[in-house]
Design a protein around this motif. Structure first.
Motif, mmCIF file in Angstrom:
data_model
loop_
_atom_site.group_PDB
_atom_site.id
_atom_site.type_symbol
_atom_site.label_atom_id
_atom_site.label_comp_id
_atom_site.label_asym_id
_atom_site.label_seq_id
_atom_site.Cartn_x
_atom_site.Cartn_y
_atom_site.Cartn_z
ATOM 1 N N SER A 1 110.289 -2.158 63.325
ATOM 2 C CA SER A 1 109.857 -1.118 62.364
ATOM 3 C C SER A 1 109.833 -1.646 60.978
ATOM 4 C CB SER A 1 110.625 -0.046 62.508
ATOM 5 O OG SER A 1 110.599 0.578 63.821
ATOM 6 N N TRP A 2 110.536 -2.570 60.683
ATOM 7 C CA TRP A 2 110.638 -3.362 59.199
ATOM 8 C C TRP A 2 109.410 -4.164 58.985
ATOM 9 C CZ3 TRP A 2 116.480 -4.750 60.007
ATOM 10 C CH2 TRP A 2 117.261 -3.730 60.146
ATOM 11 N N TYR A 3 108.896 -4.648 59.822
ATOM 12 C CA TYR A 3 107.657 -5.597 59.637
ATOM 13 C C TYR A 3 106.507 -4.996 59.429
ATOM 14 C CZ TYR A 3 110.423 -8.841 62.982
ATOM 15 O OH TYR A 3 111.266 -9.533 63.533
ATOM 16 N N ALA A 4 105.639 -5.522 58.413
ATOM 17 C CA ALA A 4 104.485 -5.236 57.712
ATOM 18 C C ALA A 4 103.535 -5.349 58.957
ATOM 19 C CB ALA A 4 104.107 -5.882 56.445
ATOM 20 N N SER A 5 103.717 -6.360 59.654
ATOM 21 C CA SER A 5 102.877 -6.734 60.798
ATOM 22 C C SER A 5 102.673 -5.550 61.907
ATOM 23 C CB SER A 5 102.979 -7.989 61.557
ATOM 24 O OG SER A 5 103.250 -9.233 60.709
ATOM 25 N N LYS A 6 103.691 -4.675 61.938
ATOM 26 C CA LYS A 6 103.625 -3.579 62.863
ATOM 27 C C LYS A 6 102.374 -2.727 62.581
ATOM 28 C CE LYS A 6 106.240 0.372 64.496
ATOM 29 N NZ LYS A 6 105.409 1.716 64.077
ATOM 30 N N ALA A 7 102.171 -2.409 61.330
ATOM 31 C CA ALA A 7 101.127 -1.484 60.797
ATOM 32 C C ALA A 7 99.683 -2.272 61.019
ATOM 33 C CB ALA A 7 101.249 -1.104 59.212
ATOM 34 N N GLU A 8 99.784 -3.580 61.041
ATOM 35 C CA GLU A 8 98.540 -4.361 60.902
ATOM 36 C C GLU A 8 97.954 -4.557 62.419
ATOM 37 O OE1 GLU A 8 99.443 -8.054 59.041
ATOM 38 O OE2 GLU A 8 100.099 -7.318 57.066
ATOM 39 N N HIS A 9 98.831 -4.840 63.273
ATOM 40 C CA HIS A 9 98.406 -5.066 65.033
ATOM 41 C C HIS A 9 99.176 -4.763 65.851
ATOM 42 C CE1 HIS A 9 101.211 -8.413 64.723
ATOM 43 N NE2 HIS A 9 100.543 -9.259 63.336
ATOM 44 N N GLY A 10 100.535 -4.126 65.374
ATOM 45 C CA GLY A 10 101.314 -3.751 66.456
ATOM 46 C C GLY A 10 101.874 -4.739 67.253
ATOM 47 N N ARG A 11 101.702 -6.187 67.423
ATOM 48 C CA ARG A 11 102.223 -7.139 68.376
ATOM 49 C C ARG A 11 103.467 -7.576 67.855
ATOM 50 N NH1 ARG A 11 96.647 -8.401 67.449
ATOM 51 N NH2 ARG A 11 97.419 -10.142 66.373
ATOM 52 N N VAL A 12 104.470 -6.756 67.779
ATOM 53 C CA VAL A 12 105.981 -7.164 67.291
ATOM 54 C C VAL A 12 106.793 -6.462 68.233
ATOM 55 C CG1 VAL A 12 105.230 -7.338 64.857
ATOM 56 C CG2 VAL A 12 105.754 -5.018 66.127
ATOM 57 N N VAL A 13 107.949 -7.117 68.323
ATOM 58 C CA VAL A 13 109.004 -6.650 69.288
ATOM 59 C C VAL A 13 110.345 -7.003 68.642
ATOM 60 C CG1 VAL A 13 107.952 -7.470 71.495
ATOM 61 C CG2 VAL A 13 109.191 -9.161 70.216
ATOM 62 N N PRO A 14 111.508 -6.373 69.032
ATOM 63 C CA PRO A 14 112.798 -6.548 68.263
ATOM 64 C C PRO A 14 113.514 -7.889 68.659
ATOM 65 C CG PRO A 14 112.732 -4.439 69.702
ATOM 66 C CD PRO A 14 111.342 -5.192 70.037
ATOM 67 N N THR A 15 114.226 -8.223 67.713
ATOM 68 C CA THR A 15 114.754 -9.375 67.909
ATOM 69 C C THR A 15 116.276 -9.283 67.178
ATOM 70 O OG1 THR A 15 114.547 -11.965 67.570
ATOM 71 C CG2 THR A 15 114.149 -10.514 65.764
ATOM 72 N N TRP A 16 116.972 -10.434 67.361
ATOM 73 C CA TRP A 16 118.310 -10.640 66.748
ATOM 74 C C TRP A 16 118.304 -11.807 65.702
ATOM 75 C CZ3 TRP A 16 121.550 -6.674 68.375
ATOM 76 C CH2 TRP A 16 122.832 -6.516 67.572
ATOM 77 N N ASN A 17 118.793 -11.385 64.470
ATOM 78 C CA ASN A 17 119.238 -12.590 63.544
ATOM 79 C C ASN A 17 120.555 -13.101 63.648
ATOM 80 O OD1 ASN A 17 116.672 -12.788 62.659
ATOM 81 N ND2 ASN A 17 117.070 -11.916 60.589
ATOM 82 N N TYR A 18 120.779 -14.316 63.586
ATOM 83 C CA TYR A 18 122.397 -14.954 63.742
ATOM 84 C C TYR A 18 122.251 -16.332 63.074
ATOM 85 C CZ TYR A 18 120.481 -17.195 68.020
ATOM 86 O OH TYR A 18 119.796 -17.934 68.884
#
Length: 208
Positions: free
Chosen positions: A83-100
Motif C-alpha cells: 500500500s506504500w508503493y506508488a506502483s500500486k496505483a500505477e499497475h497493481g503488480r505489487v506484493v508485501p515484503t520484509w526489509n531487514y
C-alpha cells in the motif's frame, strides 16, 4: 547466504552494523545438535573478533571452546505493505515484503574463564553502550566486591572472525517513488530506525 547484488552492503556498512548492534545470536553445533544463545558482543574491528559472555549457569559455554561458530547480528527489521508503493496505483503488480539488515559472522570460538579478561570485556561493553547517554554509568560506580561477584557469574567467549556474509534488504530494488513511500510509511508507523535504514541505503539517482 543468498545476497542479490542490490542488497549487498559495502564493508563500511557491515562494520557499522557490527559496531552498533544490540545482542546477537551465537550458534554452534554440539553432540545434541544445534545450540543458540543470545549474547551481548563487543566488536573489535582491529583484531577481527567478537567478544561476549555467557551466564555461567548456561552450560552452552562448556561446548563451544575451539568449535566453529555462527554469530547472527541483526539490524532494523520491518514489514513493508504494498500500500506504500506508488506502483500500486500505477499497475497493481505489487506484493508485501520484509526489509531487514543481517550479518552472519563465521569463526572459531574460544572460551575465557578468566576474571581479568572478563573485567576488560565488561568495561568495553559498558563504555560502548553508555557513551551516548547523558549521564553514563561506569563499572566504577558499583562497589568493587559486588562487581567481583558478578564477574564470577559469567564466562567469556571470543569469536575469531573468518568470514562475514551480510545482506541489507532495504527496498533498493524498488523505483524511487516506491522507496519514498516506504520511508514515509515506516515513519508514520513509528518505525524510525527502519525508515532511516531505507533512506540511508537507497540507490543514488541515475544520471540522465
Amino acid at each position: 547466504m543468498y545476497v542479490p547484488t542490490h542488497f549487498a552492503p559495502d564493508a563500511d556498512a557491515v562494520h557499522e552494523l557490527l559496531s552498533q548492534h544490540g545482542a546477537a545470536d551465537l550458534v554452534t553445533s554440539g553432540p545434541d545438535g544445534l545450540e543458540a544463545t543470545t549474547l551481548p558482543f563487543f566488536y573489535d574491528r582491529e583484531n577481527a573478533v567478537l567478544r561476549g559472555h555467557f551466564a555461567r549457569n548456561n552450560d552452552h559455554w562448556r561446548r563451544v571452546d575451539g568449535v566453529e561458530a555462527l554469530v547472527i547480528v541483526r539490524g532494523p527489521s520491518s514489514y513493508v505493505t504494498p500500500s506504500w508503493y506508488a506502483s500500486k496505483a500505477e499497475h497493481g503488480r505489487v506484493v508485501p515484503t520484509w526489509n531487514y539488515v543481517v550479518a552472519h559472522v563465521h569463526g572459531t570460538a574460544t572460551v575465557h574463564d578468566d576474571t581479568d579478561w572478563l573485567a576488560r570485556l565488561v568495561r568495553q561493553l559498558t563504555d560502548h553502550h553508555e557513551a551516548r547517554r547523558p549521564t553514563p554509568w561506569s563499572v566504577d560506580d558499583a562497589p568493587a566486591r559486588f562487581i567481583e561477584g558478578q564477574l564470577r557469574a559469567i564466562v567469556g567467549v571470543e569469536v575469531a572472525i573468518r568470514r562475514i556474509d551480510a545482506k541489507f534488504k532495504l527496498s533498493q530494488n524498488r523505483p524511487a517513488a516506491d522507496i519514498d513511500g516506504v520511508v514515509a510509511g515506516l515513519r508514520e508507523a513509528g518505525d524510525d530506525s527502519g525508515a532511516a535504514a531505507v533512506q540511508t541505503h537507497r540507490p543514488a539517482p541515475r544520471r540522465t
